[in-house]
Design an enzyme around this catalytic site. Sequence first.
Site, PDB file in Angstrom:
ATOM      1  N   HIS A  79      -1.984 -55.349  22.299  1.00  0.00           N
ATOM      2  CA  HIS A  79      -3.316 -55.051  22.835  1.00  0.00           C
ATOM      3  C   HIS A  79      -4.259 -56.013  22.124  1.00  0.00           C
ATOM      4  O   HIS A  79      -4.215 -56.116  20.911  1.00  0.00           O
ATOM      5  CB  HIS A  79      -3.792 -53.644  22.454  1.00  0.00           C
ATOM      6  N   ARG A 105     -16.875 -44.068  27.113  1.00  0.00           N
ATOM      7  CA  ARG A 105     -16.519 -43.185  26.000  1.00  0.00           C
ATOM      8  C   ARG A 105     -17.666 -42.233  25.763  1.00  0.00           C
ATOM      9  O   ARG A 105     -18.833 -42.640  25.754  1.00  0.00           O
ATOM     10  CB  ARG A 105     -16.209 -44.001  24.743  1.00  0.00           C
ATOM     11  N   GLN A 163     -14.668 -54.574  28.070  1.00  0.00           N
ATOM     12  CA  GLN A 163     -13.966 -55.381  27.069  1.00  0.00           C
ATOM     13  C   GLN A 163     -13.304 -56.569  27.753  1.00  0.00           C
ATOM     14  O   GLN A 163     -12.886 -56.452  28.895  1.00  0.00           O
ATOM     15  CB  GLN A 163     -12.841 -54.562  26.440  1.00  0.00           C
ATOM     16  N   CYS A 222      -5.412 -49.550  28.334  1.00  0.00           N
ATOM     17  CA  CYS A 222      -4.012 -49.717  27.909  1.00  0.00           C
ATOM     18  C   CYS A 222      -2.963 -49.132  28.851  1.00  0.00           C
ATOM     19  O   CYS A 222      -2.144 -49.882  29.385  1.00  0.00           O
ATOM     20  CB  CYS A 222      -3.807 -49.148  26.516  1.00  0.00           C
ATOM     21  N   HIS A 244      -3.334 -57.010  27.766  1.00  0.00           N
ATOM     22  CA  HIS A 244      -2.082 -56.425  27.281  1.00  0.00           C
ATOM     23  C   HIS A 244      -0.989 -57.441  27.523  1.00  0.00           C
ATOM     24  O   HIS A 244      -0.812 -57.904  28.654  1.00  0.00           O
ATOM     25  CB  HIS A 244      -1.832 -55.077  27.965  1.00  0.00           C
ATOM     26  N   ASP A 264     -10.324 -57.479  27.641  1.00  0.00           N
ATOM     27  CA  ASP A 264      -9.103 -56.868  27.163  1.00  0.00           C
ATOM     28  C   ASP A 264      -7.880 -57.621  27.701  1.00  0.00           C
ATOM     29  O   ASP A 264      -7.963 -58.277  28.729  1.00  0.00           O
ATOM     30  CB  ASP A 264      -9.087 -55.431  27.710  1.00  0.00           C
ATOM     31  N   LYS A 280      -2.065 -54.008  12.967  1.00  0.00           N
ATOM     32  CA  LYS A 280      -3.088 -54.745  13.718  1.00  0.00           C
ATOM     33  C   LYS A 280      -3.826 -55.744  12.845  1.00  0.00           C
ATOM     34  O   LYS A 280      -3.798 -55.655  11.618  1.00  0.00           O
ATOM     35  CB  LYS A 280      -4.093 -53.777  14.342  1.00  0.00           C
TER      36      LYS A 280
HETATM   37 ZN   LIG Z   1      -4.858 -51.559  24.870  1.00  0.00          ZN
END
Ligand SMILES: [Zn+2]
Length: 612
Positions: A483, A335, A353, A306, A357, A355, A436
């Site tokens: 996100h 993690r 991910q 992020c 943004h 992912d 979310k």
């Molecule tokens: Zn994010």
Amino acid sequence: MSDEERHEADDDFAAPERGSADELLDAGAHSELDAMRHSAAHVMAEAVMDLFPGTKLGIGPAIEDGFYYDFELPRALTPDDLAAIEARMARSVAADHPFVRHELPPAQGRAFFVERGQPYKVEILDDLAARSAAAGEPMPPTSTYEHGPFVDLCKGPHVASTGRIGPFKLLSVAGAYWRGDEKRPMLQRIYGTVWATEDELKAYLWRREEAKKRDHRRLGVQLDLYSFHDVSPGSAFWHPKGQRIWRTLETAMRELQEQGGYEEVSTPILVNHRVWEQSGHWDYYRDNMFILDIEGQAYSLKPMNCPESTYIYRARTRSYRDLPLRYAEYGRLHRNERSGVLHGLTRVRHFIQDDAHIYVRPDQLADEMRRLIEMVKVSYGWFGLEPHYVFATKPDGAIGDPALWARAEALIQSALDESGVRYTIKPRDGTFYAPKIDIYTDDALGREWQMATIQADLTMLPERFDLTYIDEHGQPQRPIAIHRAIYGSIERFIGVLIEHFGGALPLWISPVQAVVIPIADRHLPPAGELAALLRKRGLRVEVDDSDNRMQNKIRLAQEQKIPYMLILGDREAEARTATVRRRDAAKDEPQQTEPWAELADRLAAEVAARTF
Ligand SMILES: [Zn+2]
Ligand SMILES: [Zn+2]
């Protein structure tokens, strides 16, 4: 229980604090079935006390599909012990002892469990006493439940009598630290399951066996996809075939992203901790990060992408005309999960991910949410997975302007409504910076998995990283940062797919889509020609050039769950055809013989259609 009910149930029964006396006293009995399951735990404890005098009792709540009880026993239990305990339990059920509640004054309650040599029960009571004293409240009376010869410290509820306990089965024994604390004694936890009817018990035991067969850790080895090694716990080593699945998923998502106006970015894995101080993660999430000292400065391996995308956003002045800006990133994340909770591909330390943004103006939020829901529908359709959506709203302690929250929530809900998808609302379950949408799916065994997430971040990135765009009047404004991850963790997604399909992946993601099986060595040259022809069409094809007999080659291909076996003998080689055998063909199904060119067209079209 439907998902709606499950989510509502979560709200009605707020979970007690972990490791607290309340949690230890929570029988988990929130429904009639749960009350029966918890009652079965009492009956199991009765049986164990009878068979192993001197047993010290931990706790015995109902859990999903069953119950457990933790015991301190003089020796390790064996499978034979479980059979003996089951038989002893059946006697208690047949005796139909009523469950009777008693309340004792606190001092008497404590003395009762001291006398019976039950230190763990005494510890729970002492914790309750200390908490009452700290709150300046009187200690509540000690509540016990008695049935037949057995008495337990318990708040209930229970079924009326042991005879009301349905068909049950003890499943396994595992070690469990008292209060989940590695410094406390290791107890033996016996798991059992109990159902209202014999049919439900049978169906559950079938699902459990089937789940073992489909375990992605087992299938990963069998299909040569990935392996795990203690030199890097929680991080998969991807073998060539696993990596093919990976690349295929990634390519499909990239294609969808390109159609959707995304750009791909890549940001560093190793960043100074100042980034996390600014985002707020340093305070709340530091324990989950891997931290390194570099020239006297704290750096971390990024646990999420992020904040780094904001550095790209801020690299130049953004105008209202530039938005939405959609930055996709297949970032490598780490993690710091405790080694004890790691589980195959579904609970890992290292993952990637899909992912992104997305920076939007507030007036673009609803439209972007609709596009994202559409993207979930399309991509989950490639696997025949049915997504269901949970809309999680503003939590207590959220940061940011309440009016903005209200507006964002209204826009998200309207996007959900207009998309015509089935969704449920989970009040006050958003993250502290964003309402979310979480996306779940049920697999072939009816197990629910959380997959994708879409968060409309009002403050964490926009405010803490001071993001602006210049509006049509030349004034700086705050964008909203969405996100989102569609597959979620790709590791986890592959793990779920393998279990859902029992390893027999759809043609388009199969690491080997077809194997050419020459019947004799003289058919090797035409087999090579056919394979080359199919590879030219983008198909992943192998030739079984071993000296195995044909039936063995077919059996091996079936074990490897290869969708198509293309058999070549004299007749086929001569006519440039192949006899086609499907992975899931019935034994007596007639086999088609197809010319090579037609076969190549048909398989390439099937792959392109991404059907499951
Ligand atoms: Zn994010
Ligand atoms: Zn109880």
